[in-house]
Enzyme design. Sequence first.
Site, PDB file in Angstrom:
ATOM      1  N   TYR A  25      42.813  30.069  23.147  1.00  0.00           N
ATOM      2  CA  TYR A  25      44.099  30.443  23.734  1.00  0.00           C
ATOM      3  C   TYR A  25      43.904  31.479  24.831  1.00  0.00           C
ATOM      4  O   TYR A  25      42.818  32.039  24.989  1.00  0.00           O
ATOM      5  CB  TYR A  25      45.047  30.987  22.655  1.00  0.00           C
ATOM      6  CG  TYR A  25      44.724  32.396  22.208  1.00  0.00           C
ATOM      7  CD1 TYR A  25      43.635  32.646  21.379  1.00  0.00           C
ATOM      8  CD2 TYR A  25      45.487  33.484  22.634  1.00  0.00           C
ATOM      9  CE1 TYR A  25      43.324  33.945  20.985  1.00  0.00           C
ATOM     10  CE2 TYR A  25      45.178  34.778  22.239  1.00  0.00           C
ATOM     11  CZ  TYR A  25      44.104  35.002  21.414  1.00  0.00           C
ATOM     12  OH  TYR A  25      43.788  36.276  21.035  1.00  0.00           O
TER      13      TYR A  25
ATOM     14  N   ARG B  42      38.180  31.970  31.946  1.00  0.00           N
ATOM     15  CA  ARG B  42      37.812  32.328  30.573  1.00  0.00           C
ATOM     16  C   ARG B  42      38.174  31.208  29.595  1.00  0.00           C
ATOM     17  O   ARG B  42      37.445  30.950  28.636  1.00  0.00           O
ATOM     18  CB  ARG B  42      38.490  33.643  30.168  1.00  0.00           C
ATOM     19  CG  ARG B  42      38.031  34.138  28.804  1.00  0.00           C
ATOM     20  CD  ARG B  42      38.490  35.543  28.533  1.00  0.00           C
ATOM     21  NE  ARG B  42      39.932  35.622  28.392  1.00  0.00           N
ATOM     22  CZ  ARG B  42      40.616  36.761  28.340  1.00  0.00           C
ATOM     23  NH1 ARG B  42      39.982  37.930  28.444  1.00  0.00           N
ATOM     24  NH2 ARG B  42      41.915  36.772  28.199  1.00  0.00           N
TER      25      ARG B  42
ATOM     26  N   LYS C  35      37.767  33.457  22.885  1.00  0.00           N
ATOM     27  CA  LYS C  35      39.181  33.719  22.565  1.00  0.00           C
ATOM     28  C   LYS C  35      39.697  32.550  21.732  1.00  0.00           C
ATOM     29  O   LYS C  35      40.322  31.618  22.220  1.00  0.00           O
ATOM     30  CB  LYS C  35      39.998  33.925  23.846  1.00  0.00           C
ATOM     31  CG  LYS C  35      41.121  34.942  23.627  1.00  0.00           C
ATOM     32  CD  LYS C  35      41.587  35.606  24.888  1.00  0.00           C
ATOM     33  CE  LYS C  35      42.804  36.482  24.635  1.00  0.00           C
ATOM     34  NZ  LYS C  35      42.527  37.780  24.020  1.00  0.00           N
TER      35      LYS C  35
ATOM     36  N   GLU D 200      35.352  47.157  19.631  1.00  0.00           N
ATOM     37  CA  GLU D 200      36.605  47.126  20.404  1.00  0.00           C
ATOM     38  C   GLU D 200      37.761  47.384  19.449  1.00  0.00           C
ATOM     39  O   GLU D 200      37.563  47.939  18.373  1.00  0.00           O
ATOM     40  CB  GLU D 200      36.742  45.786  21.146  1.00  0.00           C
ATOM     41  CG  GLU D 200      36.717  44.568  20.236  1.00  0.00           C
ATOM     42  CD  GLU D 200      36.934  43.236  20.958  1.00  0.00           C
ATOM     43  OE1 GLU D 200      37.551  43.210  22.041  1.00  0.00           O
ATOM     44  OE2 GLU D 200      36.495  42.204  20.414  1.00  0.00           O
TER      45      GLU D 200
ATOM     46  N   LEU E  47      35.375  40.689  23.028  1.00  0.00           N
ATOM     47  CA  LEU E  47      36.026  39.754  23.936  1.00  0.00           C
ATOM     48  C   LEU E  47      35.892  40.324  25.354  1.00  0.00           C
ATOM     49  O   LEU E  47      36.052  41.536  25.554  1.00  0.00           O
ATOM     50  CB  LEU E  47      37.499  39.632  23.523  1.00  0.00           C
ATOM     51  CG  LEU E  47      38.336  38.447  24.002  1.00  0.00           C
ATOM     52  CD1 LEU E  47      38.798  38.625  25.424  1.00  0.00           C
ATOM     53  CD2 LEU E  47      37.623  37.119  23.836  1.00  0.00           C
TER      54      LEU E  47
HETATM   55  C1  LIG Z   1      42.490  39.128  24.415  1.00  0.00           C
HETATM   56  C2  LIG Z   1      41.645  40.204  23.793  1.00  0.00           C
HETATM   57  C3  LIG Z   1      41.279  41.363  24.494  1.00  0.00           C
HETATM   58  C4  LIG Z   1      41.847  41.740  25.836  1.00  0.00           C
HETATM   59  O1  LIG Z   1      41.644  40.830  26.854  1.00  0.00           O
HETATM   60  P1  LIG Z   1      42.578  40.845  28.147  1.00  0.00           P
HETATM   61  O2  LIG Z   1      42.033  39.739  28.954  1.00  0.00           O
HETATM   62  O3  LIG Z   1      42.420  42.167  28.799  1.00  0.00           O
HETATM   63  O4  LIG Z   1      43.964  40.609  27.666  1.00  0.00           O
HETATM   64  C5  LIG Z   1      40.369  42.227  23.897  1.00  0.00           C
HETATM   65  N1  LIG Z   1      39.902  42.014  22.654  1.00  0.00           N
HETATM   66  C6  LIG Z   1      40.262  40.933  21.931  1.00  0.00           C
HETATM   67  C7  LIG Z   1      39.690  40.758  20.569  1.00  0.00           C
HETATM   68  C8  LIG Z   1      41.141  40.000  22.483  1.00  0.00           C
HETATM   69  O5  LIG Z   1      41.508  38.933  21.753  1.00  0.00           O
END
Ligand SMILES: *Cc1c(COP(=O)(O)O)cnc(C)c1O
Length: 283
Positions: free
Chosen positions: A30, A49, A146, A178, A202
């Site tokens: 997603y 991505r 993702k 993270e 991510l």
């Molecule tokens: C989506 C997500 C992010 C942030 O990604 P962006 O592209 O900046 O929205 C960071 N960590 C995880 C685990 C995510 O799923």
Amino acid sequence: MLYVDGNWVEEGQLAVHPEDRGYNFGDGIYEVVRIYKGKMYQWEGHLTRLYRSAREIMLDLPWRPEELSEIALQLIEKNNLTDQDDASLYLQISRGTAPRVHDIPSGIKPVIMAFVRKKARPLEDMKKGWSAMLVDDIRWQRCDIKTLNLLGAVMVKQYAKNAGAQESILHRNGTITECSSSNLFAVKNGALYTHPADYMVLHGITRQSVIDLAKENGIAVHEEAFDITFLKQADELFLTSTTAEIMSLISVDGHPIGDGQVGPVVKKLQALFEQHINESVLV
Ligand SMILES: *Cc1c(COP(=O)(O)O)cnc(C)c1O
């Protein structure tokens, strides 16, 4: 109106197939895309991505990038978003529907689903910051994808909520990775530190924007893993994501970070990001 498997449908008319592998296994991918003033921010980056995530899970996307762009643009139009509306676009692709077996059935056709929701920017929270709690990173070893399979993220976020904190900061054996759905940065002596974009985090689009903005503005960035001790002694902490943007974390496990307020480096980056959004070409 939502876009589901080739059709425009009203909410309430929906049925998920009982053997959709997204539903059964979380087998899919997603993206969440920011819409500022009715237009998409960094759509190209999200598309890139998405194709990467697909490749990594051995899913061949039958759509060309232009077809996905058309779906996104039509969603915005059909939902009457105007230049007054901040919103988010959610797009997911499950591997498809087939009798339930673990291995990937041949000839299976991916199922796409996308919708938009009005969503204001978290401007008040960005001024105040959030509290955070350290949580063991119980997710799998491919956090760079993702994927729809988000139970680990759900649980770590809820552990933080149950403890009265607003976000979880994840660590593997003491190494900070993270947050539940955002990337984490520490500020020490004016420089930024964040986990490298490897399998453990991510690869956030906001993370990369912040790194680029920092470097362009003379702020050093170290893509290096750091531990809990470093985290707690940081001058400032913040997380980044599409919807949270740049959010200060003012305490960890009840202990203030720095003076327990949104710090000068975060404020500077928030201002740079604001300017960057206004100057970006949105689609
Ligand atoms: C989506 C997500 C992010 C942030 O990604 P962006 O592209 O900046 O929205 C960071 N960590 C995880 C685990 C995510 O799923």
